[in-house]
Design an enzyme around this catalytic site. Structure first.
Site, short mmCIF file in Angstrom:
data_model
loop_
_atom_site.label_atom_id
_atom_site.label_comp_id
_atom_site.label_asym_id
_atom_site.label_seq_id
_atom_site.Cartn_x
_atom_site.Cartn_y
_atom_site.Cartn_z
N LYS A 1 38.58 57.98 36.73
CA LYS A 1 37.77 57.06 35.72
C LYS A 1 36.79 56.28 36.60
O LYS A 1 35.50 56.19 36.29
CB LYS A 1 38.24 56.14 34.60
N ASP B 1 45.37 47.39 40.19
CA ASP B 1 45.40 48.36 38.65
C ASP B 1 46.96 48.89 38.71
O ASP B 1 47.13 49.60 37.83
CB ASP B 1 44.19 49.43 38.97
C1 EPZ Z 1 36.77 47.66 40.00
O1 EPZ Z 1 36.19 46.47 39.41
C2 EPZ Z 1 37.58 48.49 39.12
N1 EPZ Z 1 36.74 48.70 38.03
C3 EPZ Z 1 38.58 47.68 38.53
O2 EPZ Z 1 39.53 48.53 37.53
C4 EPZ Z 1 39.62 47.17 39.66
O3 EPZ Z 1 40.75 46.38 39.18
C5 EPZ Z 1 38.82 46.35 40.81
O4 EPZ Z 1 37.65 47.16 41.30
C6 EPZ Z 1 39.39 46.04 41.88
O5 EPZ Z 1 40.06 47.00 42.55
C7 EPZ Z 1 35.77 49.82 38.07
O6 EPZ Z 1 35.53 50.44 39.13
C8 EPZ Z 1 35.11 50.17 37.03
P1 EPZ Z 1 35.69 43.92 42.44
P2 EPZ Z 1 35.30 45.51 39.86
O7 EPZ Z 1 34.31 43.62 42.18
O8 EPZ Z 1 34.25 46.47 40.87
C9 EPZ Z 1 35.76 39.12 42.34
C10 EPZ Z 1 40.78 49.09 35.53
O9 EPZ Z 1 41.59 48.96 35.08
N2 EPZ Z 1 34.12 39.30 42.24
O10 EPZ Z 1 36.11 44.45 43.44
O11 EPZ Z 1 34.67 44.70 38.81
C11 EPZ Z 1 36.02 39.44 41.14
O12 EPZ Z 1 36.44 38.49 40.32
C12 EPZ Z 1 39.54 48.17 36.12
O13 EPZ Z 1 40.32 50.41 35.89
C13 EPZ Z 1 33.48 37.77 42.46
O14 EPZ Z 1 33.89 37.00 42.72
O15 EPZ Z 1 36.15 44.45 40.93
C14 EPZ Z 1 37.76 39.56 41.55
O16 EPZ Z 1 38.55 38.78 41.81
C15 EPZ Z 1 39.82 46.55 36.01
N3 EPZ Z 1 32.12 37.82 42.48
C16 EPZ Z 1 37.15 40.53 43.14
O17 EPZ Z 1 36.00 39.95 43.44
C17 EPZ Z 1 31.41 39.25 42.13
O18 EPZ Z 1 30.19 39.31 41.92
C18 EPZ Z 1 37.37 41.87 43.06
O19 EPZ Z 1 36.46 42.31 42.04
C19 EPZ Z 1 32.06 40.47 41.97
C20 EPZ Z 1 33.74 40.28 42.10
#
Ligand code: EPZ
Length: 429
Positions: A22, A316
């Site tokens: 996904k 995840d």
């Molecule tokens: C991706 O989300 C995945 N989603 C998530 O899967 C997954 O848990 C996550 O990566 C971490 O591996 C998809 O790929 C669609 P991040 P993403 O940006 O990209 C912080 C699932 O169940 N952050 O890597 O949104 C954030 O809050 C989902 O399938 C900021 O602070 O995650 C988090 O603490 C849930 N500012 C960390 O970074 C930003 O601008 C990592 O988030 C962006 C992120």
């Protein structure tokens, strides 16, 4: 609302085909906005999140075609879709659509790179944490975009297209890296992305963009270099296997006992999780085109885990691993470092008899001898599936409510588990 009924206690034995990922398919679909030619994606899972993103892309004017079934294909072998963004009619992604599917915020990069403007709603809150988009905005600004927030929308513009620049992420972000890659691929000049996410889904996106004519080096390492090109073309790309689905079923077998081969997947996508599973006492072997998991008779050893960006243990899979640890011999400590609110499953696992104490970002799990079925529900996808795993190992009946979370991310869940001996049914209402 549909519910899932499980009668626990049966070991899992058989073969489970793993679907396309996904979290790879979503950014790949968004990449279709980067060219007027057709992007054909193979092995796209049939999931609610994929359908939602198709609707969102359709709203921008992307033409979406599902290729008819071929001999030998089943509903679980994934679908082939063709996306053509030759006639974009709207560069706005509205609140009612973005709030249902956070990843759709990522359309900001291709829209900005190709059309010089994008108006994308801020996604709002989320069940697993605050999940801001500040780093995604920072990446677009580093590529020369002018950005304003207006009425809950990020309004992004460029005068003469995006320009290559240096993007250094202060923390690893998967979405930030996707957005930076898509923006940089069509920017004038060179971009260097430092502290880039190394997740396999980032590599998959980079490989697809390269097939479309992008010039990208270093995907899968913390430093990615992108030499912008003026246009991209159509391509055909197969979505990589879902490492989270793979790990989820592997943990289910480790918990119920049995012997299952996970087909169409790769061990290198989840080494950290498989190593941990082996330490708990499960037998993990690689087989051609898959992974075999066995646990017969022996108990489950308690193991401590900390979630980390790839190649670390994935957030995840944290909830699913916690389910497994509820039946371990002894105490395990599970630390969640990626999201601040990703322990919503703890209280529901407790309803099945699990003993878990929370101290900030740490869950301390005291293994119990048995779980007992109960009605439960969860607030996100991975938490919901952790309850399925726990229900399969619990004595008696477990009823899982809010099944729509599972439908967002697990293709044919009941069919795949049912064929391996699980007593699991969906009750429609
Ligand atoms: C991706 O989300 C995945 N989603 C998530 O899967 C997954 O848990 C996550 O990566 C971490 O591996 C998809 O790929 C669609 P991040 P993403 O940006 O990209 C912080 C699932 O169940 N952050 O890597 O949104 C954030 O809050 C989902 O399938 C900021 O602070 O995650 C988090 O603490 C849930 N500012 C960390 O970074 C930003 O601008 C990592 O988030 C962006 C992120």
């Amino acid at each position: 609302m549909d519910r899932i009924h499980i009668t626990g206690g049966a070991p899992l034995n058989g073969v489970i085909p793993i679907s396309g990922a996904k979290n790879a398919a979503l950014p790949l679909m968004i990449a279709s906005l980067m060219t007027g030619e057709t992007l054909e994606l193979v092995n796209v899972p049939r999931l609610a999140d994929i359908a939602s993103l198709s609707r969102i892309l359709g709203n921008h004017g992307v033409d979406h075609m599902v290729v008819g079934k071929r001999p030998g294909q089943t509903t679980e072998t994934g679908q082939t879709i063709r996306l053509t963004a030759s006639n974009i009619i709207d560069t706005t992604a509205p609140y009612d659509l973005v709030s249902t599917m956070r990843a759709s915020f990522w359309v900001i990069a291709p829209l900005l790179a190709r059309f010089g403007e994008a108006r994308v709603s801020l996604p709002g809150g989320c069940a697993i944490g605050t999940r801001p988009v500040d780093l995604l905005i920072m990446a677009m600004e580093a590529l020369g975009a002018q950005i304003e927030i207006d009425g809950g929308y990020v309004v992004a513009k460029t005068r003469n297209g995006l320009r290559g620049g240096d993007i250094r992420f202060p923390k690893v972000t998967v979405g930030g890296t996707h957005v930076a890659l898509m923006g940089a691929a069509l920017a004038h000049g060179t971009t260097v992305i430092e502290n880039a996410a190394r997740e396999p889904e980032v590599v998959d996106l980079a490989e697809c963009l390269i097939k479309m004519g992008a010039r990208i080096e270093g995907a899968g390492t913390p430093r990615i270099a992108v030499e912008g090109v003026s246009r991209l073309h159509g391509a055909r790309h197969e979505v990589l296997p879902d490492r989270i689905e793979t790990g989820t079923y592997a943990m289910a077998v480790a918990m119920t006992g049995g012997d299952v081969t996970l087909e169409n997947t790769r061990a290198d996508l989840l080494h950290a999780a498989l190593d941990v599973l082996a330490t708990t006492g499960a037998e993990v072997t690689t087989v051609p085109d898959g992974i075999r998991i066995r646990r017969n008779g022996a108990g489950i050893a308690a193991v401590d885990v900390t979630t980390d960006p790839f190649p670390g243990f994935p957030t995840d899979l944290q909830a699913q691993f916690m389910a497994l640890m509820t039946l371990a011999q002894g105490r395990s400590q599970i630390r969640e470092t990626i999201f601040e609110n990703r322990f919503m499953h703890v209280q529901e696992l407790a309803r099945l008899g699990a003993k878990i104490r929370l101290e900030g970002d740490l869950a301390i799990v005291e293994g119990v001898e048995r779980l007992k079925g109960a009605p439960v529900m969860a607030t996100d996808l991975r938490a919901s599936v952790s309850l399925v795993i726990a229900g399969l190992a619990a004595e008696g009946e477990t009823q899982i409510n809010r099944v729509y979370h599972l439908d967002r991310g697990f293709e044919a869940l009941e069919a795949k588990l049912g064929r391996c001996g699980a007593q699991i049914q969906r009750v429609r209402s």
